[in-house]
Design a protein around this motif. Structure first.
Motif, PDB file in Angstrom:
ATOM      1  N   ASN A  90       0.843  -1.191   0.000  1.00 41.52           N
ATOM      2  CA  ASN A  90       0.000   0.000   0.000  1.00 41.52           C
ATOM      3  C   ASN A  90       0.880   1.243   0.000  1.00 41.52           C
ATOM      4  OD1 ASN A  90      -2.151   1.714   0.099  1.00 41.52           O
ATOM      5  ND2 ASN A  90      -2.774   1.187   2.173  1.00 41.52           N
ATOM      6  N   VAL A  91       1.037   1.857  -1.167  1.00 40.60           N
ATOM      7  CA  VAL A  91       1.827   3.075  -1.321  1.00 40.60           C
ATOM      8  C   VAL A  91       0.920   4.119  -1.954  1.00 40.60           C
ATOM      9  CG1 VAL A  91       3.784   4.128  -2.526  1.00 40.60           C
ATOM     10  CG2 VAL A  91       3.989   1.811  -1.617  1.00 40.60           C
ATOM     11  N   SER A  92       0.881   5.308  -1.363  1.00 40.57           N
ATOM     12  CA  SER A  92       0.034   6.355  -1.938  1.00 40.57           C
ATOM     13  C   SER A  92       0.846   7.530  -2.462  1.00 40.57           C
ATOM     14  CB  SER A  92      -0.974   6.843  -0.894  1.00 40.57           C
ATOM     15  OG  SER A  92      -0.282   7.307   0.243  1.00 40.57           O
ATOM     16  N   VAL A  93       2.174   7.490  -2.269  1.00 38.52           N
ATOM     17  CA  VAL A  93       3.047   8.592  -2.670  1.00 38.52           C
ATOM     18  C   VAL A  93       3.565   8.360  -4.084  1.00 38.52           C
ATOM     19  CG1 VAL A  93       5.177   9.826  -2.104  1.00 38.52           C
ATOM     20  CG2 VAL A  93       3.769   8.884  -0.276  1.00 38.52           C
ATOM     21  N   GLU A  94       3.416   9.369  -4.942  1.00 38.28           N
ATOM     22  CA  GLU A  94       3.999   9.274  -6.282  1.00 38.28           C
ATOM     23  C   GLU A  94       5.489   9.553  -6.185  1.00 38.28           C
ATOM     24  OE1 GLU A  94       2.088  11.527  -9.323  1.00 38.28           O
ATOM     25  OE2 GLU A  94       0.151  10.565  -8.984  1.00 38.28           O
ATOM     26  N   GLU A  95       6.295   8.583  -6.619  1.00 40.23           N
ATOM     27  CA  GLU A  95       7.745   8.736  -6.661  1.00 40.23           C
ATOM     28  C   GLU A  95       8.197   8.334  -8.053  1.00 40.23           C
ATOM     29  OE1 GLU A  95       9.700   7.317  -2.640  1.00 40.23           O
ATOM     30  OE2 GLU A  95       8.488   5.714  -3.479  1.00 40.23           O
ATOM     31  N   ASN A  96       8.948   9.187  -8.711  1.00 40.32           N
ATOM     32  CA  ASN A  96       9.436   8.860 -10.045  1.00 40.32           C
ATOM     33  C   ASN A  96       8.269   8.472 -10.952  1.00 40.32           C
ATOM     34  OD1 ASN A  96      11.489   8.488 -11.980  1.00 40.32           O
ATOM     35  ND2 ASN A  96      11.559   6.316 -11.566  1.00 40.32           N
ATOM     36  N   SER A  97       7.144   9.136 -10.760  1.00 41.00           N
ATOM     37  CA  SER A  97       5.907   8.780 -11.445  1.00 41.00           C
ATOM     38  C   SER A  97       5.987   9.154 -12.932  1.00 41.00           C
ATOM     39  CB  SER A  97       4.754   9.504 -10.763  1.00 41.00           C
ATOM     40  OG  SER A  97       3.535   8.970 -11.164  1.00 41.00           O
ATOM     41  N   TRP A 156       1.815   0.456  -9.682  1.00 35.47           N
ATOM     42  CA  TRP A 156       0.634   1.220 -10.071  1.00 35.47           C
ATOM     43  C   TRP A 156      -0.202   1.444  -8.820  1.00 35.47           C
ATOM     44  CZ3 TRP A 156      -4.416  -0.975 -12.154  1.00 35.47           C
ATOM     45  CH2 TRP A 156      -5.215   0.037 -12.692  1.00 35.47           C
ATOM     46  N   ILE A 157      -0.226   2.694  -8.328  1.00 33.15           N
ATOM     47  CA  ILE A 157      -0.878   3.025  -7.058  1.00 33.15           C
ATOM     48  C   ILE A 157      -2.364   2.651  -7.030  1.00 33.15           C
ATOM     49  CG2 ILE A 157      -1.522   4.933  -5.512  1.00 33.15           C
ATOM     50  CD1 ILE A 157       1.194   6.245  -6.269  1.00 33.15           C
ATOM     51  N   PRO A 158      -3.201   3.049  -8.027  1.00 36.87           N
ATOM     52  CA  PRO A 158      -4.637   2.750  -7.927  1.00 36.87           C
ATOM     53  C   PRO A 158      -4.951   1.252  -7.831  1.00 36.87           C
ATOM     54  CG  PRO A 158      -4.240   4.335  -9.689  1.00 36.87           C
ATOM     55  CD  PRO A 158      -2.895   3.844  -9.227  1.00 36.87           C
ATOM     56  N   GLY A 159      -4.137   0.425  -8.478  1.00 35.34           N
ATOM     57  CA  GLY A 159      -4.410  -1.015  -8.476  1.00 35.34           C
ATOM     58  C   GLY A 159      -3.590  -1.801  -7.471  1.00 35.34           C
ATOM     59  N   LYS A 160      -2.744  -1.097  -6.682  1.00 34.45           N
ATOM     60  CA  LYS A 160      -1.825  -1.772  -5.752  1.00 34.45           C
ATOM     61  C   LYS A 160      -1.118  -2.910  -6.481  1.00 34.45           C
ATOM     62  CE  LYS A 160      -4.280  -0.832  -1.463  1.00 34.45           C
ATOM     63  NZ  LYS A 160      -4.852  -1.428  -0.258  1.00 34.45           N
ATOM     64  N   ALA A 161      -0.624  -2.601  -7.682  1.00 34.43           N
ATOM     65  CA  ALA A 161      -0.099  -3.648  -8.569  1.00 34.43           C
ATOM     66  C   ALA A 161       1.328  -3.339  -9.008  1.00 34.43           C
ATOM     67  CB  ALA A 161      -0.995  -3.783  -9.798  1.00 34.43           C
ATOM     68  N   ALA A 199      -1.855   2.478 -17.919  1.00 33.34           N
ATOM     69  CA  ALA A 199      -3.242   2.950 -17.771  1.00 33.34           C
ATOM     70  C   ALA A 199      -3.288   4.336 -17.150  1.00 33.34           C
ATOM     71  CB  ALA A 199      -4.037   1.965 -16.922  1.00 33.34           C
ATOM     72  N   SER A 200      -2.418   4.587 -16.192  1.00 36.92           N
ATOM     73  CA  SER A 200      -2.222   5.911 -15.598  1.00 36.92           C
ATOM     74  C   SER A 200      -0.795   5.924 -15.075  1.00 36.92           C
ATOM     75  CB  SER A 200      -3.247   6.178 -14.486  1.00 36.92           C
ATOM     76  OG  SER A 200      -3.172   5.213 -13.469  1.00 36.92           O
ATOM     77  N   ALA A 201      -0.370   7.054 -14.531  1.00 39.95           N
ATOM     78  CA  ALA A 201       1.027   7.191 -14.094  1.00 39.95           C
ATOM     79  C   ALA A 201       1.407   6.073 -13.124  1.00 39.95           C
ATOM     80  CB  ALA A 201       1.244   8.546 -13.452  1.00 39.95           C
ATOM     81  N   VAL A 202       2.640   5.584 -13.265  1.00 35.08           N
ATOM     82  CA  VAL A 202       3.166   4.520 -12.405  1.00 35.08           C
ATOM     83  C   VAL A 202       4.489   4.977 -11.804  1.00 35.08           C
ATOM     84  CG1 VAL A 202       2.069   2.583 -13.625  1.00 35.08           C
ATOM     85  CG2 VAL A 202       4.301   3.423 -14.408  1.00 35.08           C
ATOM     86  N   ASN A 203       4.808   4.447 -10.614  1.00 38.55           N
ATOM     87  CA  ASN A 203       6.114   4.690  -9.992  1.00 38.55           C
ATOM     88  C   ASN A 203       7.092   3.692 -10.601  1.00 38.55           C
ATOM     89  OD1 ASN A 203       4.878   6.536  -8.310  1.00 38.55           O
ATOM     90  ND2 ASN A 203       5.045   5.313  -6.455  1.00 38.55           N
ATOM     91  N   VAL A 204       8.011   4.161 -11.433  1.00 38.49           N
ATOM     92  CA  VAL A 204       9.012   3.267 -12.017  1.00 38.49           C
ATOM     93  C   VAL A 204      10.020   2.927 -10.930  1.00 38.49           C
ATOM     94  CG1 VAL A 204      10.809   3.016 -13.760  1.00 38.49           C
ATOM     95  CG2 VAL A 204       8.657   4.154 -14.351  1.00 38.49           C
ATOM     96  N   ILE A 205      10.228   1.620 -10.696  1.00 36.64           N
ATOM     97  CA  ILE A 205      11.068   1.179  -9.573  1.00 36.64           C
ATOM     98  C   ILE A 205      12.280   0.370 -10.001  1.00 36.64           C
ATOM     99  CG2 ILE A 205       9.209   1.268  -7.868  1.00 36.64           C
ATOM    100  CD1 ILE A 205       8.856  -1.784  -8.239  1.00 36.64           C
ATOM    101  N   GLY A 206      12.362  -0.011 -11.277  1.00 36.83           N
ATOM    102  CA  GLY A 206      13.515  -0.795 -11.692  1.00 36.83           C
ATOM    103  C   GLY A 206      13.409  -1.291 -13.114  1.00 36.83           C
ATOM    104  N   LYS A 207      14.287  -2.248 -13.429  1.00 38.25           N
ATOM    105  CA  LYS A 207      14.405  -2.792 -14.791  1.00 38.25           C
ATOM    106  C   LYS A 207      14.491  -4.311 -14.742  1.00 38.25           C
ATOM    107  CE  LYS A 207      15.129   0.207 -18.251  1.00 38.25           C
ATOM    108  NZ  LYS A 207      14.092   0.368 -19.240  1.00 38.25           N
ATOM    109  N   ILE A 208      13.914  -4.942 -15.748  1.00 31.77           N
ATOM    110  CA  ILE A 208      14.078  -6.382 -15.950  1.00 31.77           C
ATOM    111  C   ILE A 208      15.458  -6.589 -16.557  1.00 31.77           C
ATOM    112  CG2 ILE A 208      13.247  -8.395 -17.229  1.00 31.77           C
ATOM    113  CD1 ILE A 208      10.421  -7.040 -17.101  1.00 31.77           C
ATOM    114  N   LEU A 209      16.255  -7.472 -15.964  1.00 31.66           N
ATOM    115  CA  LEU A 209      17.627  -7.690 -16.427  1.00 31.66           C
ATOM    116  C   LEU A 209      17.700  -8.691 -17.569  1.00 31.66           C
ATOM    117  CD1 LEU A 209      19.405  -7.834 -12.956  1.00 31.66           C
ATOM    118  CD2 LEU A 209      19.188  -5.875 -14.500  1.00 31.66           C
ATOM    119  N   ASP A 210      16.708  -9.571 -17.670  1.00 33.37           N
ATOM    120  CA  ASP A 210      16.667 -10.572 -18.741  1.00 33.37           C
ATOM    121  C   ASP A 210      15.915  -9.986 -19.943  1.00 33.37           C
ATOM    122  OD1 ASP A 210      17.758 -12.710 -16.989  1.00 33.37           O
ATOM    123  OD2 ASP A 210      15.859 -12.438 -15.945  1.00 33.37           O
ATOM    124  N   ASP A 211      15.735 -10.787 -20.973  1.00 36.26           N
ATOM    125  CA  ASP A 211      14.959 -10.362 -22.135  1.00 36.26           C
ATOM    126  C   ASP A 211      13.486 -10.250 -21.717  1.00 36.26           C
ATOM    127  OD1 ASP A 211      13.587 -10.004 -24.483  1.00 36.26           O
ATOM    128  OD2 ASP A 211      14.286 -11.852 -25.426  1.00 36.26           O
TER     129      ASP A 211
END
Length: 127
Positions: free
Chosen positions: A52-59, A71-76, A94-106
């Motif tokens: 449960n995060v409600s703060v936009e960070e790096n959105s 994705w804050i609205p969907g807790k996803a 679908a709407s702004a998301v907090n980008v938190i990282g990268k997939i290292l594989d393909d």
């Protein structure tokens, strides 16, 4: 911090970058391991969490192939490997998301994921 994400028969490793969204990643860390069910939305896999995060960070309203986001609205948690149904020449969640990282594989291996596949996310030791 690295996490392994298993979705059905597919497995990818992702690097979560705490400098991008420290509050979001801290909440995800506390929730690990995460078990969920996959959903597809175009070339995006997302799954609901008890984070449960409600703060936009790096959105961001535009993301890149391989981005991992919350994705804050969907807790996803969202995994992007191509265009969503609302993408134009850019990949749009679908709407702004907090980008938190990268997939290292393909990330395109996620094309094999189907709605309803079981998801497991857990931390892995960094080499």
């Amino acid at each position: 911090m690295k996490v392994k994400i298993k979705v059905g028969k597919v497995e990818v490793t992702a690097e979560l970058d705490e400098s991008l969204a420290p509050k979001t990643i801290e909440a995800i860390k506390k929730a690990l391991p995460i078990k969920s069910t996959a959903n597809r939305w175009g070339d995006e896999v997302y799954f609901h969490t008890n984070v449960n995060v409600s703060v936009e960070e790096n959105s961001k309203e535009v993301v890149e192939v391989g981005d991992v986001a919350y994705w804050i609205p969907g807790k996803a948690i969202c995994l992007f490997f191509g265009k969503t149904p609302i993408s134009d020449d850019k990949i749009r969640p679908a709407s702004a998301v907090n980008v938190i990282g990268k997939i290292l594989d393909d990330p395109t291996v996620l094309k094999e994921v189907k709605d309803g596949d079981e998801v497991l996310v857990f931390e892995v030791e960094s080499q």
